[in-house]
Every structure is written in C-alpha cells, then in structure tokens.
Design a protein around this motif. Structure first.
Motif, PDB file in Angstrom:
ATOM      1  N   GLU A  55      -6.052   5.006   9.079  1.00 35.89           N
ATOM      2  CA  GLU A  55      -6.247   3.592   8.735  1.00 35.89           C
ATOM      3  C   GLU A  55      -6.811   3.462   7.319  1.00 35.89           C
ATOM      4  O   GLU A  55      -6.402   2.585   6.561  1.00 35.89           O
ATOM      5  CB  GLU A  55      -7.180   2.927   9.750  1.00 35.89           C
TER       6      GLU A  55
ATOM      7  N   ALA B 195      -6.327   5.578   4.905  1.00 33.04           N
ATOM      8  CA  ALA B 195      -5.236   5.905   3.975  1.00 33.04           C
ATOM      9  C   ALA B 195      -4.313   4.698   3.800  1.00 33.04           C
ATOM     10  O   ALA B 195      -3.891   4.378   2.688  1.00 33.04           O
ATOM     11  CB  ALA B 195      -4.463   7.107   4.493  1.00 33.04           C
ATOM     12  N   ALA B 196      -4.033   4.007   4.922  1.00 28.97           N
ATOM     13  CA  ALA B 196      -3.163   2.820   4.858  1.00 28.97           C
ATOM     14  C   ALA B 196      -3.820   1.725   4.024  1.00 28.97           C
ATOM     15  O   ALA B 196      -3.165   1.047   3.232  1.00 28.97           O
ATOM     16  CB  ALA B 196      -2.871   2.323   6.266  1.00 28.97           C
ATOM     17  N   LYS B 197      -5.126   1.554   4.205  1.00 34.79           N
ATOM     18  CA  LYS B 197      -5.843   0.516   3.449  1.00 34.79           C
ATOM     19  C   LYS B 197      -5.834   0.845   1.953  1.00 34.79           C
ATOM     20  O   LYS B 197      -5.660  -0.029   1.120  1.00 34.79           O
ATOM     21  CB  LYS B 197      -7.294   0.423   3.933  1.00 34.79           C
TER      22      LYS B 197
ATOM     23  N   MET C  69      -3.644   2.570   0.366  1.00 40.35           N
ATOM     24  CA  MET C  69      -2.295   2.349  -0.150  1.00 40.35           C
ATOM     25  C   MET C  69      -2.061   0.859  -0.387  1.00 40.35           C
ATOM     26  O   MET C  69      -1.451   0.460  -1.371  1.00 40.35           O
ATOM     27  CB  MET C  69      -1.275   2.900   0.844  1.00 40.35           C
ATOM     28  N   ARG C  70      -2.567   0.038   0.530  1.00 39.04           N
ATOM     29  CA  ARG C  70      -2.396  -1.405   0.372  1.00 39.04           C
ATOM     30  C   ARG C  70      -3.152  -1.926  -0.848  1.00 39.04           C
ATOM     31  O   ARG C  70      -2.667  -2.785  -1.587  1.00 39.04           O
ATOM     32  CB  ARG C  70      -2.879  -2.134   1.627  1.00 39.04           C
TER      33      ARG C  70
ATOM     34  N   GLU D 221      -3.809  -0.206  -3.524  1.00 43.34           N
ATOM     35  CA  GLU D 221      -3.041   0.247  -4.691  1.00 43.34           C
ATOM     36  C   GLU D 221      -1.820  -0.664  -4.898  1.00 43.34           C
ATOM     37  O   GLU D 221      -1.490  -1.020  -6.026  1.00 43.34           O
ATOM     38  CB  GLU D 221      -2.617   1.710  -4.456  1.00 43.34           C
ATOM     39  N   THR D 222      -1.176  -1.061  -3.804  1.00 40.60           N
ATOM     40  CA  THR D 222      -0.020  -1.958  -3.902  1.00 40.60           C
ATOM     41  C   THR D 222      -0.436  -3.298  -4.511  1.00 40.60           C
ATOM     42  O   THR D 222       0.244  -3.831  -5.390  1.00 40.60           O
ATOM     43  CB  THR D 222       0.585  -2.200  -2.500  1.00 40.60           C
ATOM     44  N   ARG D 223      -1.546  -3.813  -4.039  1.00 41.02           N
ATOM     45  CA  ARG D 223      -2.044  -5.101  -4.566  1.00 41.02           C
ATOM     46  C   ARG D 223      -2.363  -4.983  -6.063  1.00 41.02           C
ATOM     47  O   ARG D 223      -2.047  -5.874  -6.838  1.00 41.02           O
ATOM     48  CB  ARG D 223      -3.304  -5.536  -3.811  1.00 41.02           C
TER      49      ARG D 223
ATOM     50  N   LEU E  61      -1.122  -2.855  -8.278  1.00 39.47           N
ATOM     51  CA  LEU E  61       0.117  -2.754  -9.061  1.00 39.47           C
ATOM     52  C   LEU E  61       0.838  -4.091  -9.116  1.00 39.47           C
ATOM     53  O   LEU E  61       1.384  -4.476 -10.149  1.00 39.47           O
ATOM     54  CB  LEU E  61       1.042  -1.705  -8.448  1.00 39.47           C
ATOM     55  N   ARG E  62       0.831  -4.782  -7.991  1.00 39.51           N
ATOM     56  CA  ARG E  62       1.512  -6.082  -7.906  1.00 39.51           C
ATOM     57  C   ARG E  62       0.886  -7.067  -8.881  1.00 39.51           C
ATOM     58  O   ARG E  62       1.586  -7.809  -9.565  1.00 39.51           O
ATOM     59  CB  ARG E  62       1.385  -6.591  -6.474  1.00 39.51           C
TER      60      ARG E  62
ATOM     61  N   ARG F 291      -1.586 -12.301  -2.502  1.00 39.24           N
ATOM     62  CA  ARG F 291      -2.224 -13.264  -1.606  1.00 39.24           C
ATOM     63  C   ARG F 291      -3.725 -13.305  -1.845  1.00 39.24           C
ATOM     64  O   ARG F 291      -4.327 -12.279  -2.166  1.00 39.24           O
ATOM     65  CB  ARG F 291      -2.002 -12.848  -0.156  1.00 39.24           C
TER      66      ARG F 291
ATOM     67  N   THR G 294      -7.137 -12.403   4.532  1.00 37.89           N
ATOM     68  CA  THR G 294      -7.179 -11.211   5.354  1.00 37.89           C
ATOM     69  C   THR G 294      -8.618 -10.871   5.722  1.00 37.89           C
ATOM     70  O   THR G 294      -9.521 -11.101   4.930  1.00 37.89           O
ATOM     71  CB  THR G 294      -6.522 -10.010   4.641  1.00 37.89           C
TER      72      THR G 294
ATOM     73  N   LEU H 284       2.398   1.701   7.132  1.00 35.36           N
ATOM     74  CA  LEU H 284       2.398   2.742   6.101  1.00 35.36           C
ATOM     75  C   LEU H 284       3.772   2.864   5.446  1.00 35.36           C
ATOM     76  O   LEU H 284       3.863   2.977   4.224  1.00 35.36           O
ATOM     77  CB  LEU H 284       2.006   4.084   6.724  1.00 35.36           C
TER      78      LEU H 284
ATOM     79  N   LEU I  51       5.172   0.253  -2.660  1.00 36.45           N
ATOM     80  CA  LEU I  51       4.441   0.940  -3.722  1.00 36.45           C
ATOM     81  C   LEU I  51       5.412   1.689  -4.635  1.00 36.45           C
ATOM     82  O   LEU I  51       5.278   1.664  -5.864  1.00 36.45           O
ATOM     83  CB  LEU I  51       3.435   1.904  -3.093  1.00 36.45           C
TER      84      LEU I  51
END
Lengths: 242, 112
Positions: free
Chosen positions: A209, A211-213, A215-216, A218-220, A222-223, A233, A238, B42, B49
């Motif tokens: 969990e 690791a998933a957070k 990654m999220r 990092e996605t935010r 980069l976005r 958002r 959240t 994931l 990503l």
C-alpha cells in the motif's frame, strides 16, 4: 528505490511460505481441542487477526506521534496505511470470531461479553479515522489532526485491552496470558506460526500500500509539472495522504 | 485431507466443518479482494506514470532543442539547417502535448 519497495519480493515470499506452513500445521499437525473439537481451528486465524490488528492500531498511533515530532509526511502515510490495514484485519478477525461464537455458543454475537464489545468499540472508533481525514481539505491540517487522532486512539487500545483483562466476568476464552497461556506444545507452535504468518501478511500488504501511495504521489507530481495544477484533483477530495 | 478430517474431529464434521471453512474462506476472500484492488490501482498508476514520464521527456527534449535553436542563430548554415529539420520533425509531438494539456481535466479520473 524507495524504502517501501525494497525487500518487498523477499517479504512476499516469506509471507506466502509462513502462511502456507501455518495452514498445514493447523489442519494436519495441531491436535483437536478436547472441549471444542474441530471448531477450535478457527482460533488459529481469529486470534492472530485480532492481535495483529490491535498492534497495528498502536503502530498507527506511534507513526502519528513520529509525524507530530518530525513533520515528515512519510510518517503520516505510514500511520494511515497501518490503520487502514488494521481495519481490514479487524473485520476479518471479528467475522471469524462471530462464526466461532455461532458454532460454539450458538449465537453470532453476545452483547454481554466485554471482549467482543470492546473490540467492536475499537473498530468503530478507527472507522471514523478516514471520514475525519476526508472532511479536512488542507493537507497539512489533515495530516496533523489525523496524527492526533491516531495517537489518542492508539493509546486507548492497550488501556482498553488491560481493562477488559481485569474484568472479572467474562466467558471469552483466554488463549494467552503472562504465564504463556494454557495451550499444549503442538497447539502453541501452530498458534505462534499463525501469528507470525498474519503479522508478515500485515507487513507485506502495508508495504504494498505504501508503494502504491508513493507511486500515486509521483504521478501527481509529474502531472502537476507537465499539465499544471488544474490537472490534479484537490487533495481534500481524498482521505489518504497525497 | 478428508480422511484426516473424518478421523480427527471430536465434533462431527457436518456440524463443525462448515463453520471452520467459512472462517478461513472469509479471511482468504478479504485478502484476495484487497490484493486485487491494490494490484488494479498499481497497474493503472504505473501505466499513467509511464505515459507522463514519456511526455515529460518529450517536452524536455523539445525545450532543449528550442534553446539550442535560439543559441544556434549565430552558427554555421549547415548546423542551423539540421536544427530546423529536427524541430520540424518534432512539431507533431509538441502539438500533441499542447492538445493533451487542454484536455487535462478528463484525464485525472484514474487518480485517487
């Protein structure tokens, strides 16, 4: 590589091996209980789930305390994940316990039993953790208030446990005590292996969990960098740390 | 396994068996559902990503070329022609990035 992703594969393998070994011991090695018979096998899943979830709540409180001390968001994320996992394990524990109660006592739930009711209170208390986070939009305040909640409720868990233990009137069986419990050798070994398996499962799922957070997050990031703030958002939408 | 169950239990299996099975199945289901949800999240996140990283790389390369082009206005004609050709080839991808920026609000649904 993030600290939460490191050793994840090894931990997953160790968890799978331990849980499988525990299940084999439960069904092929541990003797049948003289009083309860086959139904007692439920204890090998119910008690470890309950213990690990209660420890997880305390862990969430400890991580919350670390967040308040250091101000680092990673502690807030750990606290969130520990409480989230504990809630899932609690639900598993309480359902397994309820099935055992039906088989053994003839009732799904006994309101006069302090162990059950206090465990339910702890679960309901921590069920309010996510709505609390969800109601606060500012991420800093969200993390701070959630940490205070986690610390206070985390401290409540052992106090509650001790109070129930001191309670004179109960019908709930005691698997463990300060003298090591009343289980015979093979049962004790099976129980401890089950406990280890469930604890490892908790750690593995929590790491996944985290690791998933990460990654999220990092996605935010980069976005936001690529498309601007409007593409991301608002954090208040959240309940989890972002 | 069935033979072992049949020999072992003090309670008749037809009474105790379903309860024990139900408890372990509930546990297994909870873990499996959680793992499935987490895996889905994931996979979606890692795909997004990867896309974002590719687009970011494209943008960085484009910015570097533009900078090079501005600096290269004082260089030899061959070098200038090469830079101009490269910029022409990349104009489509630049346009794509700009297009995606305008439609960015719809792309965020996968987050959370």
């Amino acid at each position: 590589m993030s600290i939460h992703v490191r050793h994840l594969r090894g931990l997953t393998i160790a968890t799978a091996v331990t849980v499988t070994a525990a299940l084999i011991l439960v069904f092929f090695y541990a003797p049948l209980d003289a009083e309860q018979g086959f139904v007692q096998k439920i204890f090998y899943i119910h008690v470890p789930l309950a213990i690990v979830s209660l420890v997880g709540y305390c862990l969430g409180g400890a991580f919350g305390l670390m967040y308040l001390r250091t101000g680092k968001r990673v502690w807030d994320m750990r606290s969130y994940c520990a409480i989230h996992m504990s809630l899932i394990f609690s639900i598993g524990g309480i359902v397994a316990g309820s099935i055992w109660a039906k088989a053994s006592w003839g009732h799904w739930w006994v309101w006069s039993e302090p162990t059950l009711v206090s465990y339910l209170i702890v679960i309901l208390l921590f069920c309010t953790y996510q709505p609390l986070r969800f109601s606060i939009e500012d991420p800093e305040r969200q993390a701070r208030y959630a940490a205070v909640f986690a610390v206070v409720c985390g401290a409540f868990v052992p106090i509650n446990f001790i109070v129930v233990r001191l309670s004179a009137e109960y019908v709930h069986p005691r698997v463990l005590n300060l003298e090591g419990g009343n289980l015979p050798g093979p049962m004790k070994l099976t129980f401890y292996l089950s406990l280890l398996g469930i604890a490892l499962l908790f750690a593995t799922l929590m790491k996944y969990e985290m690791a998933a957070k990460e990654m999220r997050i990092e996605t935010r990031r980069l976005r936001r960098k690529l498309l601007g703030d409007d593409a991301v958002r608002p954090l208040g939408r959240t309940a989890s740390p972002s | 396994m069935i033979a072992l169950f049949a020999e072992a239990p003090a309670l008749p299996l037809h009474t105790a068996g379903p309860y024990v099975a139900a408890a372990y199945i509930v546990f297994l289901l909870i873990v499996l559902i959680y793992v499935w949800l987490m895996a889905r999240k994931l996979i979606n996140n890692s795909r997004e990503l990867r896309e974002l990283r590719t687009r970011l790389d494209e943008r960085t390369r484009l910015e570097e070329r533009t900078e090079l082009e501005q600096r290269g206005s004082g260089t030899e004609p061959e070098a200038r022609a090469a830079i101009a050709k490269e910029t022409d080839n990349d104009s489509d991808s630049h346009y794509q990035v700009e297009l995606d920026e305008t439609g960015a609000g719809t792309g965020g649904a996968g987050l959370q």
